[in-house]
Design an enzyme around this catalytic site. Structure first.
Site, short mmCIF file in Angstrom:
data_model
loop_
_atom_site.label_atom_id
_atom_site.label_comp_id
_atom_site.label_asym_id
_atom_site.label_seq_id
_atom_site.Cartn_x
_atom_site.Cartn_y
_atom_site.Cartn_z
N TRP A 169 0.81 -1.22 0.00
CA TRP A 169 0.00 0.00 0.00
C TRP A 169 0.84 1.27 0.00
O TRP A 169 0.34 2.37 -0.24
CB TRP A 169 -0.91 0.03 1.22
CG TRP A 169 -0.19 -0.17 2.53
CD1 TRP A 169 -0.05 -1.32 3.22
CD2 TRP A 169 0.53 0.83 3.28
NE1 TRP A 169 0.69 -1.12 4.36
CE2 TRP A 169 1.06 0.20 4.43
CE3 TRP A 169 0.76 2.19 3.10
CZ2 TRP A 169 1.81 0.87 5.37
CZ3 TRP A 169 1.52 2.87 4.05
CH2 TRP A 169 2.03 2.22 5.16
N CYS A 170 2.12 1.14 0.25
CA CYS A 170 3.01 2.30 0.41
C CYS A 170 3.37 2.91 -0.95
O CYS A 170 3.81 2.22 -1.87
CB CYS A 170 4.28 1.87 1.16
SG CYS A 170 5.61 3.09 1.13
N TYR A 171 3.20 4.22 -1.06
CA TYR A 171 3.51 4.93 -2.31
C TYR A 171 4.97 4.77 -2.70
O TYR A 171 5.31 4.50 -3.86
CB TYR A 171 3.16 6.41 -2.16
CG TYR A 171 3.70 7.30 -3.26
CD1 TYR A 171 3.09 7.33 -4.51
CD2 TYR A 171 4.82 8.09 -3.04
CE1 TYR A 171 3.59 8.15 -5.53
CE2 TYR A 171 5.34 8.90 -4.04
CZ TYR A 171 4.71 8.93 -5.27
OH TYR A 171 5.21 9.72 -6.28
#
Length: 479
Positions: A169-171
């Site tokens: 989920w981390c950009y």
């Protein structure tokens, strides 16, 4: 009339001939009592003269120490890594300073608050981290997938193991993924794990392998760790030391870094040019050996309402707010210039209650227990009052800051932090040391002597006349 006779006429203390006076037991007793009373009262007056008194007043703050206030602190965060720990200050005037490092030191600690090594070095500030602009979808499966079951096996098999700990989920993890996969594919083609066996690149999904990530103290995503195999014969697989990589994240930079790591191995050490070695060393730093951090030092803030904040911060990492734990122990927190122990001891002899609140939070623990839930911010509301003491010794001015503290927890919508709200009072307490004058002391001594002598004389006269009256009455009865 002679001159001597004229002078005698103004004698206020005319003497009565001794044969006209009469001594009595009652007079002797009262004389002894009067003498003892004079000595006792003189001793009390002398003690009062030698003792120091103070006057206290509240006035508008007229700070003589400038427009800035020094804050000394020493905090321990058992679950915040020094890798991301940041000390920030802000105030109502718009000041907002982030990640102060010049006067702040960090030490990795274990869950029991014991230090695990030397001071953590944040390294030089880097520019914007480079990433690949174009994504090649065909090269997105080059890195080996590590799990809790196979990590130790492969990590101990190769002299160098590079691992990308990420969260889907981390950009920033998403931006790193294509370049990491492509670099892993290139390195595997150049240094086949089975034929070459010197380097191995892989990845760990921290949403699936939470225990593995916690074991390696991963708190920000993505975190690139470089594991080096040692030669410790006490372990079957050898001893491993690891570093964190903070360099550029584009494919070319990653490949170059991996090649330099391979070249730095003993058998190939001559292949590494000095310039490339310096570039690699600037991009790598020792990874925290434990998941906690002790933060100590000082900052200077303006004397207006503001905040001192400790948080996890990074311009190129993301954090899972639900996993952040800002529990902390306050070892020391004080304001203003430090007083020497001798100066504080002298002040306490003068004013026993001073200094009781200048380090009110010292030694207190603020722990986020499991029943509080996730995303918990620890807040402390501090009201600071300045006290000035003017001593009679060279009219020395001593400044002391004391504060009250109220602590609470709150659910945060963003990354949890430890926040210290600072509220400085516009008023200050002025304590002035005073001593009675010598003339006042002499006046009181004369009043004591004269007063006791006079009162004793009156009492003796009353007693003497009473006894005489009683004797006359007794004689009248006999006749």
């Amino acid at each position: 009339m002679t001159t001597a006779s004229r002078l005698k006429s103004v004698d206020f203390y005319r003497k009565i001939p001794r044969d006209l006076t009469e001594a009595s037991l009652s007079g002797a007793g009262l004389s002894i009592v009067a003498a003892l009373a004079m000595v006792f009262l003189f001793g009390m007056e002398l003690n009062e003269y030698l003792s120091v008194t103070t006057t206290t007043s509240v006035i508008v703050d007229k700070s003589s120490d400038g427009d800035f206030l020094r804050i000394d602190f020493n905090f321990s965060f058992p679950a915040l890594s020094c890798e991301f720990a940041s000390v920030d200050v802000s105030d109502v005037l718009g000041t907002n300073r982030l990640n102060l490092t010049k006067t702040v030191r960090k030490f990795s600690i274990d869950p029991n608050l014991r230090p695990t090594g030397h001071e953590f070095q944040p390294g030089p500030a880097t520019n914007v981290i480079k990433h690949d602009e174009k994504v090649d979808e065909e090269s997105l499966e080059g890195a080996f997938v590590f799990t809790s079951d196979n990590f130790d096996k492969y990590a101990h098999q190769f002299p160098i193991t590079a691992v990308n700990f990420y969260a889907p989920w981390c950009y920033w993890s998403q931006r790193l993924r294509p370049s990491w996969e492509k670099a892993a594919k290139i390195i595997r083609e150049r240094h086949d794990p089975e034929m070459d066996g010197r380097i191995f690149m892989g990845k760990v999904d921290c949403t699936q392998e939470g225990d593995l990530c916690r074991r390696h103290h991963i708190q920000g995503y993505p975190s690139i760790r470089i594991f080096r195999k040692g030669s410790d014969i006490r372990s079957d697989h050898g001893h491993h030391e690891h570093e964190s990589y903070y360099g550029d994240r584009d494919t070319d930079s990653l490949v170059k870094t991996m090649e330099n790591l391979v070249a730095s191995l003993p058998s190939e050490s001559q292949k590494l040019a000095l310039e490339d070695k310096l570039n690699v060393e600037n991009a790598k730093r020792a990874a925290p050996s434990a998941g906690g951090c002790r933060i100590e030092g000082y900052v200077r803030v303006k004397k207006v309402p503001g905040n001192l904040i400790v948080s996890a911060r990074s311009d190129t990492h993301s954090f899972d707010a639900s996993q952040m734990n800002m529990s902390h122990v306050v070892h020391h927190l004080s304001f203003g210039r430090k007083l020497t122990p001798r100066a504080m001891s002298d002040l306490k002899r003068l004013i026993p209650y001073i200094g009781n609140s200048h380090d009110r939070l010292n030694g207190l623990s603020f722990i986020n227990s499991h029943d509080l839930g996730a995303n918990i911010t620890m807040e402390h509301y501090l009201q600071i009052v300045k006290t000035e003491v003017i001593t009679r010794k060279d009219y020395q001015l001593v400044e002391e800051y004391e504060y009250t503290a109220h602590s609470s927890v709150a659910h945060s919508l963003h990354i949890p932090v430890a926040r210290f709200h600072l509220e400085l009072s516009p008023m200050q307490v002025l304590i002035t040391e005073q001593q009675k004058s010598f003339s006042h002391f002499i006046t009181n001594v004369c009043a004591i002597i004269g007063g006791v002598f006079t009162v004793a004389g009156i009492a003796e006269s009353i007693l003497h006349n009473t006894i005489r009256l009683m004797k006359k009455v007794e004689l009248g009865k006999n006749f």
